[in-house]
Design an enzyme around this catalytic site. Sequence first.
Site, PDB file in Angstrom:
ATOM      1  N   ARG A  95       1.126 -23.777   2.872  1.00 22.00           N
ATOM      2  CA  ARG A  95       0.668 -22.478   3.346  1.00 22.00           C
ATOM      3  C   ARG A  95      -0.619 -22.599   4.167  1.00 22.00           C
ATOM      4  NH1 ARG A  95       1.003 -16.781   2.320  1.00 22.00           N
ATOM      5  NH2 ARG A  95      -1.059 -15.869   2.467  1.00 22.00           N
ATOM      6  N   ASP A 148       3.006 -23.049  -2.552  1.00 15.52           N
ATOM      7  CA  ASP A 148       3.431 -22.892  -3.932  1.00 15.52           C
ATOM      8  C   ASP A 148       4.168 -21.586  -4.175  1.00 15.52           C
ATOM      9  OD1 ASP A 148       2.381 -25.250  -4.856  1.00 15.52           O
ATOM     10  OD2 ASP A 148       0.387 -24.396  -5.022  1.00 15.52           O
TER      11      ASP A 148
HETATM   12  N1  EPU Z   1      -2.668 -11.551   0.352  1.00 11.11           N
HETATM   13  C1  EPU Z   1      -2.048 -10.494   0.959  1.00 11.11           C
HETATM   14  N2  EPU Z   1      -2.036 -10.421   2.343  1.00 11.11           N
HETATM   15  C2  EPU Z   1      -2.628 -11.388   3.096  1.00 11.11           C
HETATM   16  C3  EPU Z   1      -3.284 -12.465   2.464  1.00 11.11           C
HETATM   17  C4  EPU Z   1      -3.280 -12.526   1.086  1.00 11.11           C
HETATM   18  O1  EPU Z   1      -1.501  -9.641   0.295  1.00 11.11           O
HETATM   19  O2  EPU Z   1      -2.592 -11.283   4.322  1.00 11.11           O
HETATM   20  C5  EPU Z   1      -2.651 -11.635  -1.121  1.00 11.11           C
HETATM   21  C6  EPU Z   1      -1.830 -12.809  -1.590  1.00 11.11           C
HETATM   22  O3  EPU Z   1      -0.470 -12.471  -1.678  1.00 11.11           O
HETATM   23  C7  EPU Z   1      -2.442 -13.128  -2.921  1.00 11.11           C
HETATM   24  C8  EPU Z   1      -3.907 -12.741  -2.742  1.00 11.11           C
HETATM   25  O4  EPU Z   1      -3.961 -11.902  -1.587  1.00 11.11           O
HETATM   26  O5  EPU Z   1      -1.880 -12.325  -3.913  1.00 11.11           O
HETATM   27  C9  EPU Z   1      -4.849 -13.908  -2.540  1.00 11.11           C
HETATM   28  O6  EPU Z   1      -4.476 -14.629  -1.401  1.00 11.11           O
HETATM   29  P1  EPU Z   1      -5.533 -15.461  -0.542  1.00 11.11           P
HETATM   30  O7  EPU Z   1      -5.238 -15.202   0.884  1.00 11.11           O
HETATM   31  O8  EPU Z   1      -6.898 -15.217  -1.033  1.00 11.11           O
HETATM   32  O9  EPU Z   1      -5.125 -16.947  -0.916  1.00 11.11           O
HETATM   33  P2  EPU Z   1      -4.653 -18.096   0.043  1.00 11.11           P
HETATM   34  O10 EPU Z   1      -5.601 -18.242   1.178  1.00 11.11           O
HETATM   35  O11 EPU Z   1      -3.214 -17.999   0.311  1.00 11.11           O
HETATM   36  C10 EPU Z   1      -6.154 -19.884  -1.146  1.00 11.11           C
HETATM   37  C11 EPU Z   1      -5.909 -21.206  -1.789  1.00 11.11           C
HETATM   38  C12 EPU Z   1      -5.190 -21.014  -3.109  1.00 11.11           C
HETATM   39  C13 EPU Z   1      -6.053 -20.130  -4.004  1.00 11.11           C
HETATM   40  C14 EPU Z   1      -6.335 -18.796  -3.279  1.00 11.11           C
HETATM   41  C15 EPU Z   1      -7.262 -17.902  -4.078  1.00 11.11           C
HETATM   42  C16 EPU Z   1      -5.679 -22.691   0.075  1.00 11.11           C
HETATM   43  C17 EPU Z   1      -4.810 -23.585   0.856  1.00 11.11           C
HETATM   44  N3  EPU Z   1      -5.113 -22.034  -0.926  1.00 11.11           N
HETATM   45  O12 EPU Z   1      -4.865 -19.335  -0.920  1.00 11.11           O
HETATM   46  O13 EPU Z   1      -5.081 -22.287  -3.695  1.00 11.11           O
HETATM   47  O14 EPU Z   1      -5.372 -19.880  -5.200  1.00 11.11           O
HETATM   48  O15 EPU Z   1      -6.937 -19.069  -2.012  1.00 11.11           O
HETATM   49  O16 EPU Z   1      -8.439 -18.539  -4.372  1.00 11.11           O
HETATM   50  O17 EPU Z   1      -6.863 -22.578   0.330  1.00 11.11           O
HETATM   51  C18 EPU Z   1      -4.150 -23.962  -5.048  1.00 11.11           C
HETATM   52  O18 EPU Z   1      -4.979 -24.731  -4.553  1.00 11.11           O
HETATM   53  O19 EPU Z   1      -3.465 -24.231  -6.046  1.00 11.11           O
HETATM   54  C19 EPU Z   1      -3.980 -22.653  -4.433  1.00 11.11           C
HETATM   55  C20 EPU Z   1      -2.902 -21.915  -4.628  1.00 11.11           C
END
Ligand code: EPU
Length: 434
Positions: A104, A128
Amino acid sequence: MERFVVTGGTRLIGEVAVPGAKNSVLKLMAASLLAPGRTVLTAVPDILDVTVMADVLTGLGATVSRHREWETPSGGGAAGGRLCIDMPEDAGGAADGDLVRRIRASVAVLGPLVARRGEARVALPGGDAIGSRALDIHVNGLTQLGAVVDVEDGVLVARTDGRLQGASIWLDFPSVGATENLVMAAVLAKGTTVIDNAAREPEIADLCAMLTAMGAQIGGAGSSTLVVDGVDGLSAVEHETVADRIVAGTYAVGALMTGGDVLIRGGRVEHLAIVLEKLVEAGAQVDVRGDGFRVAGSQRPRSIDVVTLPYPGFPTDLLPQVIALEAISSGTSLITENVFDSRFVFCRELHTLGADLRTDGHHVIVRQAARLTGTRVMASDVRAGAALVLAGLVADGVTEVTEVHHIDRGYAHFVEDLRALGADITRVRDRAVA
Ligand code: EPU
């Protein structure tokens, strides 16, 4: 197909070096698209996701060379290898769909590409299976910066005529990925961009530090309001990746669960404040040192309640490990997940090991299990996999964790480091059936 075979009953004792953070380095790699020339990243973890992201950049025209020799700084920095990214003037085009679907984080190339080239084509990303993980916040923000974003045959296409334009953007939720994408787009936009309700994770502050060294003008890094004054161009730099707080936290939970004593070198206590406070409440002894911190456990841990929230709240990426901890703690605990909607899928596997837990919506109640007993379980994502390994360390008999490619996505040298701490764990490769 590979699996980990863990024989329970040993304590984790010794030292472990924390590598640079997966969730930082992948975005730092994407940021290299913003400037021609050589970007050098240090403290790069030897994990699968870095390999995939390197392939994404190569597909966009970069030349990436990786030096895996592990450097462990003595003063307390993160450990890891070195990555050199040579970015040509005309890097760009479409990010390879198969690669993007594998992680992602590859959506992070969207902001830099549209800012520098005026067009980005990125297949809808994978990663994931821990929730619906929409991209609406990324898309809304880029649209406010003047990009036109469409989905064409499963590919997200963002275009702009001329430069992006600075704007005031309020995020519906402090999304980590959206904040990063929008900062990377805004640094080359015309005028000032204000991002409110921005995510505050240390990995974002790390990205802002690298962008600032490249010549970007960013105010409020690490806070929930980012003010970005767009500049005409950026220069490639060398940057050290911030230490992985989730890897550090995983070893900390492991030390407490096994009644061990582990010095977590390079671990940053200031990035784990709530986590360490919770582990102390659960019975851990935590000592802060100049080069990291030490976590020891001497008796059966006590149950604690945990609620996940965006940083500085308790990180969702340590939730599975804490549920494993609660499975062997005395008492009953209530765990609440507020970030992802299917992080509890892994509870089924923990239940197979004998954990006494009941999920209800975004809560799980965990009661002390009489014992955990080793059997075959499956890693459904990177953190769930790590949590199952920790459970295996305290289970009776042998636990086999399958689908360990998920764990390899985020934990460098996991088996070797756990073995060095005294764990009985081996990686087994199943022979292909002809
Ligand atoms: N969300 C939305 N719309 C969006 C973006 C996010 O609804 O446009 C929702 C997501 O569906 C989710 C929540 O907001 O329910 C959080 O998403 P976020 O965008 O903050 O997470 P991410 O950028 O996809 C990163 C990490 C994750 C970590 C999360 C929260 C990376 C590559 N991944 O994901 O890491 O859990 O931030 O801290 O940086 C892991 O390392 O195991 C992992 C999953």
